[in-house]
Design an enzyme around this catalytic site. Structure first.
Site, mmCIF file in Angstrom:
data_model
loop_
_atom_site.group_PDB
_atom_site.id
_atom_site.type_symbol
_atom_site.label_atom_id
_atom_site.label_comp_id
_atom_site.label_asym_id
_atom_site.label_seq_id
_atom_site.Cartn_x
_atom_site.Cartn_y
_atom_site.Cartn_z
ATOM 1 N N ALA A 59 0.797 -1.230 0.000
ATOM 2 C CA ALA A 59 0.000 0.000 0.000
ATOM 3 C C ALA A 59 0.832 1.283 0.000
ATOM 4 O O ALA A 59 0.601 2.198 -0.796
ATOM 5 C CB ALA A 59 -0.940 -0.026 1.200
ATOM 6 N N ASP A 246 -4.074 -2.436 3.681
ATOM 7 C CA ASP A 246 -4.200 -1.643 2.449
ATOM 8 C C ASP A 246 -5.244 -0.547 2.588
ATOM 9 O O ASP A 246 -5.246 0.409 1.818
ATOM 10 C CB ASP A 246 -4.550 -2.552 1.272
ATOM 11 C CG ASP A 246 -3.349 -3.397 0.912
ATOM 12 O OD1 ASP A 246 -3.140 -4.427 1.570
ATOM 13 O OD2 ASP A 246 -2.596 -2.985 0.010
HETATM 14 O O1 MRU Z 1 -0.907 -7.477 -3.284
HETATM 15 P P1 MRU Z 1 0.127 -6.763 -2.478
HETATM 16 O O2 MRU Z 1 1.439 -7.454 -2.442
HETATM 17 O O3 MRU Z 1 0.257 -5.313 -2.890
HETATM 18 O O4 MRU Z 1 -0.459 -6.769 -1.035
HETATM 19 C C1 MRU Z 1 0.258 -6.190 -0.005
HETATM 20 C C2 MRU Z 1 -0.362 -6.396 1.291
HETATM 21 O O5 MRU Z 1 -1.432 -6.922 1.425
HETATM 22 C C3 MRU Z 1 0.331 -5.814 2.447
HETATM 23 O O6 MRU Z 1 0.140 -6.576 3.576
HETATM 24 C C4 MRU Z 1 -0.308 -4.457 2.599
HETATM 25 O O7 MRU Z 1 -0.041 -3.633 1.492
HETATM 26 C C5 MRU Z 1 -0.078 -3.816 3.860
HETATM 27 S S1 MRU Z 1 1.526 -3.159 4.047
HETATM 28 C C6 MRU Z 1 1.625 -1.869 2.973
#
Ligand code: MRU
Length: 377
Positions: A59, A246
């Site tokens: 995120a 996110d």
């Molecule tokens: O699909 P992604 O790899 O972008 O998902 C990331 C996550 O779910 C993380 O746990 C989330 O972004 C929280 S940390 C920024």
């Protein structure tokens, strides 16, 4: 954070901007842990594609990428016509906002940039303000993660065994990470602890990215199959869970995060294991009134039907060849289809606390503390 390149630890940010070439510089995360490579996107469309294709993911990292992408688009505009410039900016904004739907950070980041650039009177002034605002978003992301580390480190006692899901590490932000910030801060305080990384199917961000990060920082860790956490909790082998998010709803305390987070929260509640979520302020959505309204990204079925990896060295099963060659292996029955929701929503009552740069709050405390947490009336 430091990455050891050719035997030498060097500091890197996940996302940065090269003003000389007007390009967004990104760690190519799809190649990790087998190859460490930085790429540059030439224009805002390439930047949006890098988000969609998950060259950059997480995120906070896609928030900073979108902020830089908006500045990149603004800087590429030629001319002085304010109306044409505004129409162009709107196209850039919408293109970047559509790149991935679940995380709120890209929208919050681009709103910051838009708000700042509106202070300029000429196109040229607005272009300069856009880049300065994007840089400020990136720097603030780092400051927020460091503050999360200071608050979250208090939760970590020597000897603890801690579970995390997906990658909410520095690769998911500009630097430091959210769920990993307390770990790095506790390590700096001399505490020794052990991490379990959920492998995090289908894209395996835990097995690839989190494990790589922890290895780079010399933190004791093991990768576990996504299905193993219940068994370990039942045996008393997990003391604490820390994940990222996110999109966290400021009004309800519900948390959208990588698919499987909800399952871990249910298990943690069953075993009375504290379950924490670590977030910078850019992850808070103050508008949505219910988790059901969070847009959940549906990703391609091939992610579930197979997996990407590096070709293993047949002479040593434990060491993949570091050729950087990335291959897709089809695993599932060839005639079967798959469903692939990328995220899920964890209800507030399953969350022990939310670690923010302003301190640790219970989910229902976010709204009463909204002004402290960046809510603007
Ligand atoms: O699909 P992604 O790899 O972008 O998902 C990331 C996550 O779910 C993380 O746990 C989330 O972004 C929280 S940390 C920024």
């Amino acid at each position: 954070m430091n990455v050891t390149v050719r035997g030498r630890p060097q500091p890197f940010r996940t996302v940065s901007f090269d003003a000389a070439t007007n390009s967004v510089r990104l760690i190519e995360q799809r190649l990790l842990p087998h190859e460490f490579k930085i790429i540059g996107t030439k224009n805002f469309r390439e930047t949006a594609r890098a988000i969609t294709d998950m060259v950059v993911r997480g995120a906070g990292a896609i928030g900073a990428t979108a902020a830089y992408g908006l500045a990149q688009g603004a800087l590429a505009f030629r001319g002085r016509d304010q109306k044409k410039f505004s129409a162009h900016l709107e196209l850039v904004y919408q293109t970047l906002a559509a790149a991935r739907p679940t995380a709120v950070d890209p929208v919050n980041a681009m709103n910051d940039v838009r708000r700042e650039l509106a202070r300029g009177e000429t196109v040229e002034e607005q272009q300069a303000l856009a880049l300065a605002a994007a840089e400020e978003f990136a720097n603030e992301d780092v400051r927020h993660c460091e503050a999360i580390g200071r608050h979250g480190a208090k939760l970590i006692r020597a000897g603890m065994k801690i579970l995390t899901h997906c990658n909410a590490g520095w690769l998911a932000f500009v630097d430091v990470g959210s769920a990993t910030a307390p770990l790095y801060a506790a390590q700096a305080q001399g505490k020794k602890f052990h991490m379990f990384c959920d492998e995090t199917r289908p894209r395996l961000q835990g097995a690839t990215l989190t494990a790589w990060e922890l290895a780079q920082q010399n933190i004791s860790h093991e990768i576990i199959a996504d299905n193993a956490a219940g068994h370990l909790m039942q045996r008393g082998e997990i003391d604490l869970v820390i994940v990222g998010s996110d999109r966290t709803l400021g009004r309800t305390g519900e948390v959208a995060n990588k698919i499987g987070t909800y399952t871990k929260a249910v298990l943690a509640a069953r075993h009375k294991t504290p379950f924490y979520v670590a977030i910078p302020l850019s992850t808070i959505d103050w508008n949505l009134k219910s988790g059901e309204k969070i847009p959940i990204e549906d990703r391609h079925e091939n992610e579930v039907l197979g997996a990407w990896g590096a070709i293993a060295n047949p002479l040593s099963e434990s060491r993949p060849a570091l050729s950087g060659r990335r291959v897709y292996i089809r695993v599932a029955n060839p005639t079967s289809a798959a469903r692939n929701p990328g995220f899920d929503v964890t209800p507030a009552e399953l969350i022990t606390g939310i670690i923010t740069p302003a301190g640790i709050f219970k989910p229902p405390e976010l709204w009463p503390h909204r002004h402290q947490l960046g809510y603007a009336d």
